[in-house]
Design an enzyme around this catalytic site. Sequence first.
Site, mmCIF file in Angstrom:
data_model
loop_
_atom_site.group_PDB
_atom_site.id
_atom_site.type_symbol
_atom_site.label_atom_id
_atom_site.label_comp_id
_atom_site.label_asym_id
_atom_site.label_seq_id
_atom_site.Cartn_x
_atom_site.Cartn_y
_atom_site.Cartn_z
ATOM 1 N N LEU A 268 0.816 -1.222 0.000
ATOM 2 C CA LEU A 268 0.000 0.000 0.000
ATOM 3 C C LEU A 268 0.851 1.274 0.000
ATOM 4 O O LEU A 268 1.883 1.334 0.654
ATOM 5 C CB LEU A 268 -0.928 -0.016 1.218
ATOM 6 C CG LEU A 268 -1.843 -1.238 1.313
ATOM 7 C CD1 LEU A 268 -2.689 -1.172 2.578
ATOM 8 C CD2 LEU A 268 -2.740 -1.360 0.082
ATOM 9 N N HIS B 225 -3.294 4.339 -2.500
ATOM 10 C CA HIS B 225 -4.281 3.488 -1.812
ATOM 11 C C HIS B 225 -4.862 4.233 -0.607
ATOM 12 O O HIS B 225 -6.071 4.163 -0.349
ATOM 13 C CB HIS B 225 -3.626 2.205 -1.287
ATOM 14 C CG HIS B 225 -3.091 1.307 -2.353
ATOM 15 N ND1 HIS B 225 -1.758 1.045 -2.518
ATOM 16 C CD2 HIS B 225 -3.731 0.583 -3.314
ATOM 17 C CE1 HIS B 225 -1.588 0.199 -3.519
ATOM 18 N NE2 HIS B 225 -2.767 -0.084 -4.026
ATOM 19 N N ASP C 25 -5.241 4.102 -13.116
ATOM 20 C CA ASP C 25 -5.598 2.956 -13.962
ATOM 21 C C ASP C 25 -6.922 3.286 -14.657
ATOM 22 O O ASP C 25 -7.960 2.657 -14.395
ATOM 23 C CB ASP C 25 -5.711 1.694 -13.107
ATOM 24 C CG ASP C 25 -4.372 1.333 -12.493
ATOM 25 O OD1 ASP C 25 -3.435 1.064 -13.248
ATOM 26 O OD2 ASP C 25 -4.258 1.345 -11.263
ATOM 27 N N SER D 71 2.970 4.451 -7.678
ATOM 28 C CA SER D 71 2.605 3.080 -8.065
ATOM 29 C C SER D 71 3.515 2.111 -7.326
ATOM 30 O O SER D 71 4.684 2.426 -7.073
ATOM 31 C CB SER D 71 2.809 2.935 -9.584
ATOM 32 O OG SER D 71 2.977 1.580 -9.927
ATOM 33 N N SER D 72 2.973 0.924 -7.019
ATOM 34 C CA SER D 72 3.812 -0.082 -6.356
ATOM 35 C C SER D 72 5.018 -0.415 -7.230
ATOM 36 O O SER D 72 6.100 -0.727 -6.733
ATOM 37 C CB SER D 72 3.008 -1.354 -6.107
ATOM 38 O OG SER D 72 1.847 -1.044 -5.376
HETATM 39 O O1 PAF Z 1 -5.647 -2.047 -9.309
HETATM 40 C C1 PAF Z 1 -5.392 -3.101 -8.683
HETATM 41 O O2 PAF Z 1 -4.689 -3.102 -7.665
HETATM 42 C C2 PAF Z 1 -5.944 -4.416 -9.211
HETATM 43 O O3 PAF Z 1 -6.027 -4.414 -10.592
HETATM 44 C C3 PAF Z 1 -7.291 -4.798 -8.570
HETATM 45 C C4 PAF Z 1 -8.373 -3.799 -8.908
HETATM 46 C C5 PAF Z 1 -7.145 -4.904 -7.069
HETATM 47 C C6 PAF Z 1 -7.742 -6.167 -9.104
HETATM 48 O O4 PAF Z 1 -6.813 -7.150 -8.828
#
Ligand code: PAF
Length: 277
Positions: A30, A34, A147, A182-183
């Site tokens: 996270l 997030h 995304d 982003s991770s």
């Molecule tokens: O964006 C993400 O982290 C993933 O694509 C999700 C929505 C959790 C689905 O695995």
Amino acid sequence: MEVIEKINEIKMFRLKLTEPVGFVPTMGYLHQGHLSLIRRSRAENLSVVISIFVNPTQFGSGEDFDSYPRDTECDLALLEKEGADVVFMPSAREIYPPQFDSWVVVDKLAQRLEGANRPGHFRGVATVCAKLFNIVKPTRAYFGQKDAQQVAVIKKMISDLNMNLKIITLPTVRESDGLAISSRNSYLNHKERQAATILYRALTLTQKLWSEGERDARRLRQEMTSLLKKEPLAKIDYVSIADRETLSELAQIISPALASLAVKIGSTRLIDNIVLR
Ligand code: PAF
């Protein structure tokens, strides 16, 4: 905060949650992006459910499923602090038991941009989201604008399949130099991290040209492409100026458009976008 691994247990726990229920599906590791979703979910709902599941079916062969960053201990500490009510952390076998054989395919919308470059990716995303929505039954689910196509695909699935929840999209959270958080940024070495700012610089250039009145989408794609080509560590996957809803490429911009790109910096594939409106 409850941490639950089994589907039947989270379904039971869900019955005790106070409505409305906000849901933030994640693949863990996270970050601030997030946290912005979780905080909004906390502010708008009486219960908050988070899932942590690195979904194998949305990774193609040769992609980074095995190396995808994971840090459950740190994630759970953060979630406790943010006031999550329950974290659903299933195993791959729990979500995809051996006889699993049903898939959700959003058709045309999922074939463009990311879909064209990552075949099968959105089949995995749509399927896992449909399953998670069925299990958690949220009032609202929260996604990041970074995304953008994922959001469009999920909204389409919800509308086409009459699913009973609302999707809330929140702005991309950026580092101070504009890089979208982003991770996958954790893969970048020092030089690559500096080079990665080229994505946002290309989008900012497009925004500027658009604000000055440029509506020729081909010219905007060209300008972004030539700027990206100046960065030796960058390899372009795609540069797009597309209709915001259908994601089909535009010749002229007449309604809100999505400027988006996917670029490899070294071996790390990054995506970013802005809306021109
Ligand atoms: O964006 C993400 O982290 C993933 O694509 C999700 C929505 C959790 C689905 O695995």
